[in-house]
Scaffold this motif. Structure first.
Motif, PDB file in Angstrom:
ATOM      1  N   LYS A  84       0.826  -1.201   0.000  1.00  0.00           N
ATOM      2  CA  LYS A  84       0.000   0.000   0.000  1.00  0.00           C
ATOM      3  C   LYS A  84       0.868   1.263   0.000  1.00  0.00           C
ATOM      4  O   LYS A  84       0.548   2.246  -0.681  1.00  0.00           O
ATOM      5  N   THR A  85       1.959   1.225   0.756  1.00  0.00           N
ATOM      6  CA  THR A  85       2.869   2.377   0.778  1.00  0.00           C
ATOM      7  C   THR A  85       3.540   2.553  -0.578  1.00  0.00           C
ATOM      8  O   THR A  85       3.712   3.677  -1.061  1.00  0.00           O
ATOM      9  N   ALA A  86       3.906   1.440  -1.200  1.00  0.00           N
ATOM     10  CA  ALA A  86       4.504   1.511  -2.538  1.00  0.00           C
ATOM     11  C   ALA A  86       3.536   2.156  -3.523  1.00  0.00           C
ATOM     12  O   ALA A  86       3.940   2.973  -4.367  1.00  0.00           O
ATOM     13  N   LYS A  87       2.260   1.821  -3.417  1.00  0.00           N
ATOM     14  CA  LYS A  87       1.254   2.411  -4.307  1.00  0.00           C
ATOM     15  C   LYS A  87       1.139   3.910  -4.073  1.00  0.00           C
ATOM     16  O   LYS A  87       1.012   4.698  -5.017  1.00  0.00           O
ATOM     17  N   PRO A 125       5.308   0.551  -9.156  1.00  0.00           N
ATOM     18  CA  PRO A 125       4.524  -0.474  -9.861  1.00  0.00           C
ATOM     19  C   PRO A 125       4.233  -1.688  -8.982  1.00  0.00           C
ATOM     20  O   PRO A 125       4.882  -1.908  -7.954  1.00  0.00           O
ATOM     21  N   TYR A 126       3.247  -2.480  -9.400  1.00  0.00           N
ATOM     22  CA  TYR A 126       2.889  -3.735  -8.724  1.00  0.00           C
ATOM     23  C   TYR A 126       3.827  -4.852  -9.195  1.00  0.00           C
ATOM     24  O   TYR A 126       4.190  -4.896 -10.372  1.00  0.00           O
ATOM     25  N   PRO A 127       4.240  -5.780  -8.306  1.00  0.00           N
ATOM     26  CA  PRO A 127       3.994  -5.796  -6.867  1.00  0.00           C
ATOM     27  C   PRO A 127       4.902  -4.802  -6.145  1.00  0.00           C
ATOM     28  O   PRO A 127       6.102  -4.723  -6.414  1.00  0.00           O
ATOM     29  N   GLY A 128       4.329  -4.041  -5.228  1.00  0.00           N
ATOM     30  CA  GLY A 128       5.012  -2.881  -4.683  1.00  0.00           C
ATOM     31  C   GLY A 128       6.132  -3.145  -3.698  1.00  0.00           C
ATOM     32  O   GLY A 128       7.108  -2.391  -3.665  1.00  0.00           O
TER      33      GLY A 128
END
Length: 335
Positions: free
Chosen positions: A167-170, A175-178
């Motif tokens: 969620k923080t990566a988003k 990009p996914y996977p974060g």
């Protein structure tokens, strides 16, 4: 005993062959990439990909080892928890093949596979030990006494550590996977530029990461979007999670009196977490064990190993059944 392992709990198709005396013989994995454009796993797409990949991967693995299906003595498959449709693909293939060969097929708990994954390494723990299982769906401290004897000492009250990473990566536009992308960005950042909370760090063994995620969200909103600031925020977040995991794990070691810690699950591949725990273990006199990074994520090897151990203990085949939700606390030792 030679056991075929089949893992299809989410978006990775893992196949492996484990021998009770020779160890891991081979493993193949297919990681689905079709979910990237959606920013998360689409269950129907995951199930379809498993349908297309399970049999070819089994055939490829057997051909690689110059073996036939008749050389398999048992089959282990992930029975849960996970995506119901994806689980059913692995389960039906396992049961169908086992019926045709006249051999047992056993359903394995996905988290038991993870916490036993370090047993696949040359340097491995012995029972009893403490397990820190950190993944996208779970953050658990588990008193691991023997095969199937697991007592949950602490768990996440909201977001799991891996979920907080994603969620923080988003929020940072990664990009996914974060999670892995955030770890790479954090490696370029200054860890102490920003102060972030360590929720519940002063008490108990339970975890909470939703407040940390909210604090990061507010920090991102009021911070400039330059590359250095983004890296510094990622590093501060990663450090907050790692500090929390380490404090809770060392507290649990003191409570149990154990001197062995197993770190498993996807977040267990985080290099900064590994370095920090290894240094702490050296200074405080306990041992820490990890699976190789490729066995921290979902894989067939851990399922083959866990299934083999239960088959060797005399556990019998059960009816074909999968469980999308399956608390580890409900698992029992082999009968």
């Amino acid at each position: 005993m030679q056991v075929l392992g089949i893992e299809t709990s989410c978006d990775e198709t893992g196949i492996a062959l484990y021998h009770s005396e020779k160890g891991l013989l081979a493993h193949h994995i297919f990681s689905q990439v079709s979910h990237e454009e959606y920013g998360g796993v689409v269950p129907e797409l995951a199930s379809r990909d498993h349908v297309h990949k399970v049999i070819p991967l089994i055939q490829s693995l057997l051909a690689e080892k110059k073996l036939n299906a008749a050389d398999i003595d048992g089959i282990a498959y992930t029975a849960g928890p996970g995506l119901a449709g994806a689980l059913l693909v692995g389960a039906t293939v396992a049961k169908g093949l086992a019926f045709a060969l006249g051999i047992p097929a056993i359903g394995v708990h996905h988290l038991e596979g993870h916490l036993l994954a370090p047993m696949l390494e040359e340097t491995k723990p012995s029972f009893p030990f403490l397990t820190l299982l950190v993944s996208g769906g779970h953050t658990l401290l588990i008193k691991t006494t023997a095969l199937g004897e697991y007592e949950i000492l602490g768990e996440s009250l909201d977001d799991a550590a891996g979920e907080a990473f994603d969620k923080t990566a988003k929020l940072l536009g990664l990009p996914y996977p974060g999670g892995p992308h955030l770890a790479v960005l954090a490696s370029k950042g200054e860890r102490h530029r920003f102060k972030l909370p360590r929720p519940l760090i002063d008490r108990g063994l339970d975890f909470s990461f939703s407040g940390l995620k909210t604090a990061v969200s507010q920090l991102i909103e009021k911070s400039p979007r330059d590359e250095k600031t983004q890296a510094d925020i990622a590093a501060a977040f990663e450090q907050a999670v790692i500090d929390t995991l380490i404090v809770k794990a060392t507290r649990a070691l003191a409570i149990t009196g154990f001197n062995q810690l197993v770190v498993a699950g996807g977040v267990g591949a985080n290099q900064h977490l590994r370095q920090s725990l290894t240094q702490l273990a050296h200074s405080q006199g306990f041992q820490v064990f990890y699976p190789r990074p490729s066995f921290c994520t979902d894989n067939g090897a851990m399922i083959a190993y866990a299934g083999c151990q239960r088959l060797l203990k005399g556990e019998k085949s059960h009816e074909l059944q999968v469980r999308a939700r399956w608390p580890l606390s409900e698992l029992r030792p082999p009968l």
